[in-house]
Design a protein around this motif. Structure first.
Motif, PDB file in Angstrom:
ATOM      1  N   GLN A  73       0.814  -1.216   0.000  1.00 47.28           N
ATOM      2  CA  GLN A  73       0.000   0.000   0.000  1.00 47.28           C
ATOM      3  C   GLN A  73       0.844   1.260   0.000  1.00 47.28           C
ATOM      4  N   SER A  74       2.154   1.104   0.146  1.00 49.50           N
ATOM      5  CA  SER A  74       2.959   2.312   0.321  1.00 49.50           C
ATOM      6  C   SER A  74       3.201   2.994  -1.021  1.00 49.50           C
ATOM      7  N   TRP A  75       3.337   4.289  -0.983  1.00 46.23           N
ATOM      8  CA  TRP A  75       3.679   5.043  -2.188  1.00 46.23           C
ATOM      9  C   TRP A  75       4.539   6.202  -1.739  1.00 46.23           C
ATOM     10  N   ASN A  76       5.841   5.954  -1.673  1.00 45.08           N
ATOM     11  CA  ASN A  76       6.719   6.963  -1.108  1.00 45.08           C
ATOM     12  C   ASN A  76       7.897   7.249  -2.031  1.00 45.08           C
ATOM     13  N   PRO A  77       7.788   8.337  -2.809  1.00 43.36           N
ATOM     14  CA  PRO A  77       8.859   8.679  -3.742  1.00 43.36           C
ATOM     15  C   PRO A  77      10.177   8.985  -3.043  1.00 43.36           C
ATOM     16  N   VAL A  78      10.111   9.448  -1.784  1.00 48.48           N
ATOM     17  CA  VAL A  78      11.345   9.840  -1.100  1.00 48.48           C
ATOM     18  C   VAL A  78      12.212   8.620  -0.800  1.00 48.48           C
ATOM     19  N   THR A  79      11.566   7.558  -0.313  1.00 44.13           N
ATOM     20  CA  THR A  79      12.342   6.353   0.002  1.00 44.13           C
ATOM     21  C   THR A  79      12.313   5.342  -1.137  1.00 44.13           C
ATOM     22  N   ASP A  80      11.721   5.748  -2.281  1.00 47.64           N
ATOM     23  CA  ASP A  80      11.626   4.838  -3.424  1.00 47.64           C
ATOM     24  C   ASP A  80      10.925   3.528  -3.083  1.00 47.64           C
ATOM     25  N   TYR A  89      -6.977  -0.862  -6.431  1.00 45.55           N
ATOM     26  CA  TYR A  89      -8.237  -0.794  -5.689  1.00 45.55           C
ATOM     27  C   TYR A  89      -9.123   0.329  -6.231  1.00 45.55           C
ATOM     28  N   GLY A  90      -8.534   1.512  -6.413  1.00 43.82           N
ATOM     29  CA  GLY A  90      -9.307   2.643  -6.923  1.00 43.82           C
ATOM     30  C   GLY A  90      -9.867   2.365  -8.305  1.00 43.82           C
ATOM     31  N   THR A  91      -9.041   1.720  -9.148  1.00 42.41           N
ATOM     32  CA  THR A  91      -9.500   1.390 -10.500  1.00 42.41           C
ATOM     33  C   THR A  91     -10.706   0.463 -10.441  1.00 42.41           C
ATOM     34  N   VAL A  92     -10.603  -0.556  -9.593  1.00 35.36           N
ATOM     35  CA  VAL A  92     -11.691  -1.540  -9.500  1.00 35.36           C
ATOM     36  C   VAL A  92     -12.958  -0.889  -8.938  1.00 35.36           C
ATOM     37  N   HIS A 266      -3.002   8.289  -2.419  1.00 36.47           N
ATOM     38  CA  HIS A 266      -2.555   6.896  -2.469  1.00 36.47           C
ATOM     39  C   HIS A 266      -2.904   6.172  -1.186  1.00 36.47           C
ATOM     40  N   LYS A 267      -4.197   6.025  -0.941  1.00 36.91           N
ATOM     41  CA  LYS A 267      -4.556   5.228   0.218  1.00 36.91           C
ATOM     42  C   LYS A 267      -5.899   4.562  -0.030  1.00 36.91           C
ATOM     43  N   ILE A 268      -6.119   3.493   0.666  1.00 35.85           N
ATOM     44  CA  ILE A 268      -7.367   2.776   0.533  1.00 35.85           C
ATOM     45  C   ILE A 268      -8.281   3.223   1.658  1.00 35.85           C
ATOM     46  N   PRO A 275     -11.208  10.776  -1.268  1.00 35.67           N
ATOM     47  CA  PRO A 275     -10.375  10.771  -2.467  1.00 35.67           C
ATOM     48  C   PRO A 275      -9.568   9.486  -2.563  1.00 35.67           C
ATOM     49  N   GLY A 276      -9.283   9.060  -3.768  1.00 42.48           N
ATOM     50  CA  GLY A 276      -8.474   7.874  -4.008  1.00 42.48           C
ATOM     51  C   GLY A 276      -7.622   8.111  -5.222  1.00 42.48           C
ATOM     52  N   THR A 277      -7.253   7.042  -5.885  1.00 40.22           N
ATOM     53  CA  THR A 277      -6.543   7.200  -7.144  1.00 40.22           C
ATOM     54  C   THR A 277      -6.801   5.969  -7.992  1.00 40.22           C
ATOM     55  N   THR A 278      -6.505   6.062  -9.282  1.00 46.47           N
ATOM     56  CA  THR A 278      -6.584   4.884 -10.136  1.00 46.47           C
ATOM     57  C   THR A 278      -5.235   4.725 -10.833  1.00 46.47           C
ATOM     58  N   ILE A 279      -5.066   3.599 -11.495  1.00 44.62           N
ATOM     59  CA  ILE A 279      -3.794   3.344 -12.173  1.00 44.62           C
ATOM     60  C   ILE A 279      -3.504   4.457 -13.170  1.00 44.62           C
ATOM     61  N   SER A 280      -4.502   4.742 -14.026  1.00 46.80           N
ATOM     62  CA  SER A 280      -4.232   5.705 -15.092  1.00 46.80           C
ATOM     63  C   SER A 280      -4.059   7.116 -14.539  1.00 46.80           C
ATOM     64  N   ALA A 281      -4.815   7.455 -13.497  1.00 48.46           N
ATOM     65  CA  ALA A 281      -4.681   8.793 -12.913  1.00 48.46           C
ATOM     66  C   ALA A 281      -3.301   8.961 -12.287  1.00 48.46           C
ATOM     67  N   THR A 282      -2.797   7.913 -11.637  1.00 48.27           N
ATOM     68  CA  THR A 282      -1.463   7.991 -11.044  1.00 48.27           C
ATOM     69  C   THR A 282      -0.411   8.245 -12.120  1.00 48.27           C
ATOM     70  N   ILE A 283      -0.504   7.489 -13.220  1.00 42.53           N
ATOM     71  CA  ILE A 283       0.480   7.672 -14.294  1.00 42.53           C
ATOM     72  C   ILE A 283       0.389   9.088 -14.855  1.00 42.53           C
ATOM     73  N   ALA A 284      -0.845   9.541 -15.138  1.00 43.72           N
ATOM     74  CA  ALA A 284      -1.015  10.856 -15.748  1.00 43.72           C
ATOM     75  C   ALA A 284      -0.473  11.953 -14.849  1.00 43.72           C
ATOM     76  N   ASN A 285      -0.684  11.820 -13.542  1.00 42.22           N
ATOM     77  CA  ASN A 285      -0.286  12.863 -12.616  1.00 42.22           C
ATOM     78  C   ASN A 285       1.196  12.906 -12.336  1.00 42.22           C
ATOM     79  N   GLU A 286       1.813  11.732 -12.265  1.00 39.35           N
ATOM     80  CA  GLU A 286       3.147  11.694 -11.688  1.00 39.35           C
ATOM     81  C   GLU A 286       4.253  11.412 -12.674  1.00 39.35           C
ATOM     82  N   PHE A 287       3.890  11.006 -13.913  1.00 41.65           N
ATOM     83  CA  PHE A 287       4.941  10.507 -14.788  1.00 41.65           C
ATOM     84  C   PHE A 287       6.010  11.551 -15.078  1.00 41.65           C
ATOM     85  N   THR A 288       5.575  12.782 -15.396  1.00 44.38           N
ATOM     86  CA  THR A 288       6.583  13.784 -15.743  1.00 44.38           C
ATOM     87  C   THR A 288       7.338  14.288 -14.522  1.00 44.38           C
TER      88      THR A 288
END
Lengths: 330, 280
Positions: A73-80, A89-92, A266-268, A275-288
């Protein structure tokens, strides 16, 4: 016959001229055939390329997290440290809400268009519903963010929270402050976006029912609803399910509309209003913004997961639709 | 009469009312979305929108570079994708009509047709952007062309299959080679259908945002360099709508109105064209 006679009389120069033209034609023929074949083959290569490049891009993340990626469940860019679970979960959840909205309404629209609508209005109304599918996804996003979300926040969500406050189970589903944006809003918008696909495919498969079946049922005194329920729907079951799965495939991969209204957390959460997130929303938001190989690679791996899920859903939909097509042809 | 009769009659009434309701629900959304777009978008519509570049927050500006970028990338994407899709569709309808390969390609193409466009963006990122080490208009156009192919392929195959076999036999009987028969007779007979496919592809592609986010990225300035990041209407709408500045949000609405008007006009035109053909 005359051709033979002519050849006999032709001079040498005319003969070579004729051979030259024929050679040119047959070269052109073979060339065009090859070109069309390679273009067709390119389509196969494209799909292979998409799959291979996604796998290659996600290798660093697969190395780093293994199968734990799917369960974390973790999503931490600082610690990779990344996990796919909240996004999956959000997508489903959003797709499920979308299906709850779109399936009954879509089938209802299809029934309306095939059985109830006055004939002169069928084409314009059918076309208007299909225009819903033509509106770009980003338009749904901006509309959802500025118009729908504030409306839900002020009028609908407080009501939902207070109505279900005492009910066990439902009170956690509709809990927390009304943000306006969140899973429920995203699911609702997705539902409207896939509605036209389900409606138009259902309408098409309803049209494959032989009229004599419907006439026979009406002849023994069935009401319009009974004809639909006991004759048309059973006959077209596979096709309707195929249409629903096609809609589901769209809902799973839809990006921009969801990105606007999902809230990107990024939490369930147990609540649909959160608020939540989905796979595609995460990619769109964070990729760049992703810095570092592992971060980028984790996002690509999310894309790979999304592609695998939608691939199987869409393939299943197509197989079911092929089946009803061959039935209609027979 | 018996209560069964009333029960059945009531069930029918309830069900038909719900179906009317479903259609009303769908139409209501269309009206609400288009209504809001017109109301909010028209407010910001002025000549500046078409003559000035995207502004920094707080100052006046327009969408010129974004409109231009969208046009350039759409044109290139369609220019690459259309011939590929059309030739592949020609193979499937004319040469490989009964082959297994055609069945496989048709299946794969249908999947590409509904695959999430953001995945296509990731693919192009991996293949082009990551290799060239920078975002560029070329990559954006490549992503769009991959979205064009399945639409054009599908309509080309469908339309060529509708061309009567007698036409092909007649031209072959006159001694025309097969490739000439396809180009001079079959294409001509299916012309409006082929055009429909291209129009639908343009409509689909011109509203696409997700695959452009990390291929062509965005550019605040006027740029015609294909090897550099380029602005596009959908991406600008995305950025500006999510910004906290009121004037940026206004520009996003206006851009949204432009994109939607263009996309809907194209798809209505395409439909009218294909209907003309089928009724003839």
């Amino acid at each position: 016959m005359s051709d033979f006679a002519l050849t006999g009389m032709q001079s040498g120069a005319a003969k070579t001229e004729r051979a030259r033209v024929l050679a040119k034609l047959s070269f052109h023929d073979a060339f065009f055939r090859r070109v069309t074949f390679s273009a067709a083959f390119t389509v196969l290569i494209l799909l292979g390329g998409v799959i291979l490049s996604l796998i290659e891009g996600s290798i660093p993340a697969i190395r780093a997290f293994g199968f734990g990626f799917l369960a974390s469940q973790s999503w931490n860019p600082v610690t990779d440290n990344f996990g796919a679970l909240p996004a999956v979960y959000g997508t489903v959840v959003t797709s499920s809400i979308a299906m709850l909205v779109a399936v009954p309404v879509g089938i209802g629209v299809a029934v309306f268009l095939t059985e109830l609508c006055p004939h002169p209005l069928r084409r314009p109304i059918g076309m208007a519903i299909e225009l819903l599918a033509g509106i770009p996804s980003i338009i749904y996003g901006i509309w959802g963010l500025f118009i729908l979300a504030p409306f839900l926040q002020q009028h609908v969500q407080p009501a939902l929270i207070s109505i279900f406050a005492g009910a066990p189970g439902l009170s956690t589903l509709f809990a927390g402050p009304p943000y306006g944006i969140g899973m429920l809003t995203a699911g609702l918008i997705l539902g409207v976006m896939v509605l036209p696909f389900i409606a138009s495919i259902s309408r098409d498969v309803f049209d494959t029912v032989p009229p004599v079946l419907k006439e026979a049922a009406s002849g023994v005194g069935c009401t319009t609803w009974e004809v639909m329920r006991h004759v048309v729907l059973p006959y077209t079951k596979t096709g309707v399910i195929g249409g629903v799965m096609l809609g589901l495939g769209r809902a799973l991969g839809e990006t921009m509309a969801v990105t606007f209204v999902i809230g990107n957390a990024h939490k369930i959460s147990g609540s649909l209003l959160a608020p939540g997130t989905t796979i595609s929303a995460t990619i769109a938001n964070e990729f760049t913004e992703a810095v570092g190989d592992v971060y980028t690679s984790a996002l690509v791996e999310l894309g790979l997961i999304l592609f695998i899920i939608t691939f199987f859903v869409l393939a299943g939909a197509r197989l079911l639709l092929l089946r009803i097509e061959s039935k209609a042809g027979a | 009469m018996s209560s069964l009769y009333y029960r059945r009659r009531n069930a029918n009434a309830v069900a038909t009312t719900l179906c009317w309701g479903a259609a009303a629900f769908g139409l209501a959304w269309l009206v609400m979305i288009l209504g809001a777009l017109v109301v909010e978008g028209v407010k910001g519509l002025s000549l500046d929108v078409f003559t000035q570049n995207t502004p920094p927050p707080g100052s006046a500006g327009g969408l010129l570079n974004a409109i231009m970028g969208s046009l350039i990338m759409t044109v290139i994407g369609v220019a690459i994708g259309t011939p590929l899709g059309m030739l592949a569709g020609t193979y499937m309808a004319e040469y490989g009509r009964y082959s297994k390969l055609t069945v496989v390609i048709r299946f794969i193409n249908d999947i590409l047709l509904s695959a999430p466009s953001i995945v296509i963006g990731l693919f192009v990122y991996e293949v082009l952007v990551a290799q060239m080490k920078h975002f560029s208009a070329v990559a954006g156009a490549a992503a769009l062309s991959i979205l064009v192919i399945p639409v054009v392929l599908r309509t080309t195959e469908d339309m060529l299959l509708l061309v009567p076999g007698a036409l092909r036999e007649a031209s072959s009987a006159l001694g025309m080679p097969r490739s000439y028969m396809i180009q001079r007779v079959a294409y001509r007979a299916a012309k409006s259908g082929l055009v429909t496919g291209v129009l639908l592809a343009v409509a689909r592609v011109s509203g696409e945002t997700a695959p452009l986010l990390f291929t062509s990225l965005n550019n605040q300035f006027w740029s015609l360099d294909l090897n550099a990041p380029m602005a596009s209407l959908p991406v600008v709408i995305f950025q500006f709508a999510l910004s906290p500045y009121k004037d940026w949000q206004q520009l996003a609405w206006t851009g949204a109105l432009l994109v939607t008007a263009m996309v809907l006009a194209l798809s209505i035109f395409a439909r009218a064209l294909s209907r003309q053909r089928t009724t003839k």
